[in-house]
Write an enzyme that holds these catalytic residues in place. Structure first.
Site, PDB file in Angstrom:
ATOM      1  N   ARG A  76       0.857  -1.185   0.000  1.00  0.00           N
ATOM      2  CA  ARG A  76       0.000   0.000   0.000  1.00  0.00           C
ATOM      3  C   ARG A  76       0.892   1.233   0.000  1.00  0.00           C
ATOM      4  O   ARG A  76       1.678   1.442   0.923  1.00  0.00           O
ATOM      5  CB  ARG A  76      -0.900  -0.014   1.240  1.00  0.00           C
ATOM      6  CG  ARG A  76      -1.686   1.264   1.430  1.00  0.00           C
ATOM      7  CD  ARG A  76      -2.637   1.195   2.633  1.00  0.00           C
ATOM      8  NE  ARG A  76      -3.387   2.429   2.705  1.00  0.00           N
ATOM      9  CZ  ARG A  76      -3.249   3.337   3.683  1.00  0.00           C
ATOM     10  NH1 ARG A  76      -2.433   3.130   4.691  1.00  0.00           N
ATOM     11  NH2 ARG A  76      -3.945   4.454   3.651  1.00  0.00           N
ATOM     12  N   HIS A 120      -2.940  10.899   0.530  1.00  0.00           N
ATOM     13  CA  HIS A 120      -2.431  10.702   1.886  1.00  0.00           C
ATOM     14  C   HIS A 120      -1.884  12.058   2.367  1.00  0.00           C
ATOM     15  O   HIS A 120      -0.698  12.224   2.595  1.00  0.00           O
ATOM     16  CB  HIS A 120      -1.353   9.609   1.913  1.00  0.00           C
ATOM     17  CG  HIS A 120      -1.128   8.988   3.257  1.00  0.00           C
ATOM     18  ND1 HIS A 120      -1.277   7.632   3.500  1.00  0.00           N
ATOM     19  CD2 HIS A 120      -0.753   9.522   4.432  1.00  0.00           C
ATOM     20  CE1 HIS A 120      -0.990   7.379   4.770  1.00  0.00           C
ATOM     21  NE2 HIS A 120      -0.663   8.517   5.362  1.00  0.00           N
ATOM     22  N   GLU A 165      -7.400   8.479   6.066  1.00  0.00           N
ATOM     23  CA  GLU A 165      -7.713   9.156   7.323  1.00  0.00           C
ATOM     24  C   GLU A 165      -8.209  10.591   7.144  1.00  0.00           C
ATOM     25  O   GLU A 165      -7.546  11.554   7.569  1.00  0.00           O
ATOM     26  CB  GLU A 165      -6.485   9.144   8.251  1.00  0.00           C
ATOM     27  CG  GLU A 165      -5.998   7.744   8.589  1.00  0.00           C
ATOM     28  CD  GLU A 165      -4.928   7.728   9.685  1.00  0.00           C
ATOM     29  OE1 GLU A 165      -4.425   8.815  10.033  1.00  0.00           O
ATOM     30  OE2 GLU A 165      -4.614   6.651  10.179  1.00  0.00           O
ATOM     31  N   ASN A 295      -7.432   1.737   9.931  1.00  0.00           N
ATOM     32  CA  ASN A 295      -6.136   1.984  10.576  1.00  0.00           C
ATOM     33  C   ASN A 295      -6.344   1.971  12.077  1.00  0.00           C
ATOM     34  O   ASN A 295      -7.236   2.652  12.586  1.00  0.00           O
ATOM     35  CB  ASN A 295      -5.565   3.361  10.171  1.00  0.00           C
ATOM     36  CG  ASN A 295      -5.116   3.396   8.725  1.00  0.00           C
ATOM     37  OD1 ASN A 295      -5.166   2.386   8.019  1.00  0.00           O
ATOM     38  ND2 ASN A 295      -4.660   4.544   8.282  1.00  0.00           N
ATOM     39  N   TYR A 297      -4.208   2.030  15.938  1.00  0.00           N
ATOM     40  CA  TYR A 297      -2.968   2.118  16.716  1.00  0.00           C
ATOM     41  C   TYR A 297      -3.212   2.033  18.223  1.00  0.00           C
ATOM     42  O   TYR A 297      -2.468   1.394  18.940  1.00  0.00           O
ATOM     43  CB  TYR A 297      -2.242   3.436  16.412  1.00  0.00           C
ATOM     44  CG  TYR A 297      -1.662   3.481  15.013  1.00  0.00           C
ATOM     45  CD1 TYR A 297      -0.413   2.939  14.742  1.00  0.00           C
ATOM     46  CD2 TYR A 297      -2.375   4.035  13.954  1.00  0.00           C
ATOM     47  CE1 TYR A 297       0.124   2.955  13.460  1.00  0.00           C
ATOM     48  CE2 TYR A 297      -1.847   4.054  12.671  1.00  0.00           C
ATOM     49  CZ  TYR A 297      -0.608   3.509  12.426  1.00  0.00           C
ATOM     50  OH  TYR A 297      -0.092   3.518  11.152  1.00  0.00           O
ATOM     51  N   GLU A 373      -3.409  -0.039   8.156  1.00  0.00           N
ATOM     52  CA  GLU A 373      -2.244   0.393   8.942  1.00  0.00           C
ATOM     53  C   GLU A 373      -2.370  -0.139  10.357  1.00  0.00           C
ATOM     54  O   GLU A 373      -3.448  -0.067  10.953  1.00  0.00           O
ATOM     55  CB  GLU A 373      -2.150   1.926   9.060  1.00  0.00           C
ATOM     56  CG  GLU A 373      -1.681   2.629   7.826  1.00  0.00           C
ATOM     57  CD  GLU A 373      -1.589   4.148   8.016  1.00  0.00           C
ATOM     58  OE1 GLU A 373      -1.330   4.601   9.153  1.00  0.00           O
ATOM     59  OE2 GLU A 373      -1.793   4.859   7.022  1.00  0.00           O
TER      60      GLU A 373
HETATM   61  C1  FCB Z   1      -1.343   7.405  10.550  1.00  0.00           C
HETATM   62  C2  FCB Z   1      -0.919   7.889   9.190  1.00  0.00           C
HETATM   63  C3  FCB Z   1       0.415   7.407   8.732  1.00  0.00           C
HETATM   64  C4  FCB Z   1       1.413   7.329   9.859  1.00  0.00           C
HETATM   65  C5  FCB Z   1       0.833   6.617  11.058  1.00  0.00           C
HETATM   66  C6  FCB Z   1       1.779   6.477  12.220  1.00  0.00           C
HETATM   67  O1  FCB Z   1      -2.223   8.290  11.120  1.00  0.00           O
HETATM   68  O2  FCB Z   1      -1.874   7.529   8.216  1.00  0.00           O
HETATM   69  O3  FCB Z   1       0.857   8.223   7.680  1.00  0.00           O
HETATM   70  O4  FCB Z   1       1.904   8.575  10.162  1.00  0.00           O
HETATM   71  O5  FCB Z   1      -0.326   7.273  11.484  1.00  0.00           O
END
Ligand code: FCB
Length: 480
Positions: A76, A120, A165, A295, A297, A373
Site C-alpha cells: 500500500r 495521503h 484518514e 487503521n 494504533y 495500517e
Molecule cells: C497514521 C498515518 C500514517 C502514519 C501513522 C503512524 O495516522 O496515516 O501516515 O503517520 O499514522
C-alpha cells in the site's frame, strides 16, 4: 493455540508518498501543503521536512527487492498528487506518471499487489491557496485527478483507496492546526469533513466510470475506539457519544448510506449549520465500498468535563491546547490512558483492535475490511552487529495481529493486514524522530536494514500462522 490465517488473507506493508519519496522538487513535482508546512519554522520536530525522506524516489527498486525478500504479497503506497498533476489541475506530468507506472509494473512483476491511496494528506499547494478542503471545488479537482490516475494505472492496481484518514486531514489540518495546512478554523474543519466525504464519492464514481464495476474501491479511516472513564456514568457515556460522532459516524454514516448523524449536527450547530451540504450530496457520497480500510494504533479515553479548572487533554493524540474536537470545548475531557505506551505516547491496547473490528462487523455487516495500517514507533537500538532487535515492536505486532485473527474467528470479515510501515520515514510533525519501520533506514547513508520485527513478519507470511513473539528465524541477508 496458534492463530492461523487463510491462504487468501493478504499480507502487506504500507507507506505514504510524502513520508518516503523525497525528491520533493524533482521530476516536475510542485509543492504540496506538507512541503509548505514542514518548511515553516516551528511546525515539525527539529524542522524536519520530507525533502529527502527515505529517498524512495531513487531507491524503489531496492525497496521492492526487500519486500520480495520478506515475502510481502501487497504494498500500500500513495501517489503524490502534485508529482503527477502539478498544481492539482490541468495536464498530467509525464515524468511523475512514469515514476508510478514503473513502480506498479515492478510490483506486479515481483508478485506484489499494488494497493494505491490517491490522497495521503499532500494537497497541491495551489488548491490550498484557493481554500483547500474547505472549498467544494477541491472535491471536483480530486475526482478529476482520480479519473486520470485510473486511466494511467487502471490495468495494474488491485485496490483503489481514495483517501487516507480524512479525520486527520479535516480536524488536524483545519481545527487544531497540528498538521498541514495548519489552520485553526473549526467551521472550516467541518466543511473539510464534508468535502472529503464528497471527494471520496466523486472519485469512486469517476474510477468506476473509467474502469467498470469490477474496480475495487476503498477508503481508509482511522476509526477511534473510545472508552468512557467511568462506564457507569451517563455523562461519560455521552462524552463518548460526542467524540464517536465526530471521529467515526460523521464519516461512516454518510459513506455507508445513512447521511450525517443528527446528533452530530446538533452538537456542532453553534459552529456550523452544515449549509455546505447540497442536494444530492448524500447519494453521491454513498458509493459501494468493496473494502473498508481500517487503521488502528491505540484507544482514546474520555469523560464529561465537570467545569472545574482547565479540561484535561492528556491522550497523546494532539489533543493538547488546541483541540481538534470541534464543538466539544468545555464538555469533554481526554484522560490519560493506562500504559504501556509506544514512543508516540500512544497506549498499547490490542483489545481495542478486536473491539473495533467487532463493532464494524455488528453495525455494518457485509462490508469487508482490511487493516490498512497498524504498527508502532519505538526508539530502536542498532546492535554492534548491525541488527535491530526490536522486541517491543514485534510484541506489538504479534498482539495486534492476534487480535485481528480473533476477530476473524468471531465473524469479522477481515481480508488483509498492512503493517505500518515498511520503512522508517518522515512521521509528520514528529519528523524523523519516530521510527515505525520494520526496515530501518539510516538517514545519513540511506542504508536499509531489516529489523527483527521484519523477519518475524516474514515468518508469519511464509507460514500463515502467528509465530511466538520472540521467534525470529534468521533471514537470508541477515543470518544469525
Ligand atoms: C497514521 C498515518 C500514517 C502514519 C501513522 C503512524 O495516522 O496515516 O501516515 O503517520 O499514522
Amino acid at each position: 493455540m496458534t492463530r492461523s490465517f487463510p491462504a487468501s488473507f493478504l499480507w502487506g506493508s504500507a507507506t505514504a508518498a510524502y513520508q518516503i519519496e523525497g525528491a520533493a522538487a524533482e521530476g516536475g513535482r510542485t509543492p504540496s501543503i506538507w512541503d509548505t508546512y514542514s518548511h515553516t519554522p516551528g511546525k515539525t520536530l527539529n524542522g524536519d521536512t520530507g525533502d529527502v525522506a527515505a529517498d524512495h524516489y531513487h531507491r524503489w527498486p531496492e525497496d521492492i527487492a526487500i519486500m520480495q525478500q520478506l515475502g510481502l504479497q501487497a504494498y500500500r503506497f500513495s501517489i503524490s498528487w502534485s508529482r503527477v498533476q502539478p498544481g492539482g489541475r490541468g495536464p498530467l506530468n509525464a515524468e511523475g506518471v512514469a515514476f508510478y507506472r514503473g513502480l506498479v509494473e515492478a510490483l506486479v512483476a515481483a508478485g506484489i499487489r499494488p494497493v494505491v491511496t490517491l490522497y495521503h494528506w499532500d494537497l497541491p499547494q495551489e488548491l490550498e491557496d484557493e481554500g483547500g478542503w474547505a472549498n467544494r471545488e477541491t472535491a471536483y479537482a480530486f475526482a478529476e485527478y482520480a479519473r486520470l490516475m485510473a486511466r494511467e494505472l487502471g490495468d495494474a492496481i488491485t485496490v483503489w483507496t481514495t483517501l487516507n484518514e480524512p479525520w486527520c486531514s479535516a480536524y488536524l489540518g483545519y481545527a487544531s492546526g497540528v498538521h498541514a495546512p495548519g489552520r485553526t478554523e473549526p467551521a472550516a474543519a467541518l466543511a473539510a469533513v464534508h468535502h472529503l466525504n464528497l471527494a471520496h464519492g466523486l472519485a469512486a464514481t469517476a474510477i468506476r466510470e473509467e474502469l467498470g464495476e469490477d474496480a475495487q474501491l476503498s477508503i481508509t479511516l482511522n476509526l477511534h475506539v473510545i472508552r468512557p472513564d467511568d462506564p457507569s456514568s451517563e455523562a461519560d457515556q455521552d462524552a463518548v457519544r460526542r467524540i464517536d460522532g465526530l471521529a467515526n459516524r460523521v464519516f461512516l454514516d454518510p459513506l455507508l448510506g445513512a447521511g450525517y448523524p443528527q446528533d452530530v449536527l446538533d452538537d456542532v450547530a453553534h459552529v456550523s449549520d452544515f449549509s455546505f451540504v447540497q442536494d444530492g450530496d448524500t447519494a453521491l457520497i454513498a458509493q459501494r465500498l468493496d473494502v473498508l480500510g481500517v487503521n488502528y494504533y491505540s484507544t482514546t479515553r474520555v469523560r464529561a468535563f465537570d467545569g472545574e479548572g482547565e479540561p484535561e487533554q492528556a491522550d497523546g493524540h494532539g489533543n493538547s491546547s488546541a483541540t481538534p474536537w470541534v464543538g466539544t470545548e468545555g464538555k469533554v475531557e481526554f484522560v490519560q490512558q493506562p500504559g504501556p505506551y509506544t514512543a508516540m505516547g500512544w497506549n498499547i491496547d490490542p483489545q481495542g483492535m478486536h473491539d473495533l473490528l467487532m463493532r464494524l462487523h455488528r453495525e455494518h455487516p457485509g462490508v469487508p475490511m482490511m487493516i490498512t495500517e497498524n504498527g508502532a514507533a519505538f526508539h530502536d537500538v542498532v546492535s554492534a552487529d548491525g541488527a535491530v532487535r526490536d522486541r517491543d515492536r514485534t510484541q506489538y505486532l504479534h498482539d495486534h495481529i492476534d487480535a485481528v485473527g480473533r476477530a476473524r474467528e468471531d465473524g469479522a470479515d477481515v481480508r488483509g493486514y498492512f503493517v505500518w510501515s515498511l520503512l522508517d520515514n518522515f512521521e509528520w510533525g514528529y519528523g524523523y524522530d519516530r521510527r515505525f519501520g520494520v526496515v530501518r533506514v539510516d538517514y545519513d547513508t540511506q542504508q536499509r536494514v531489516v529489523k527483527d520485527s521484519g523477519w518475524w513478519y516474514a515468518q508469519l507470511i511464509a507460514t500463515g500462522s502467528l509465530p511466538a513473539h520472540d521467534a525470529i528465524a534468521p533471514g537470508p541477508v541477515h543470518p544469525r
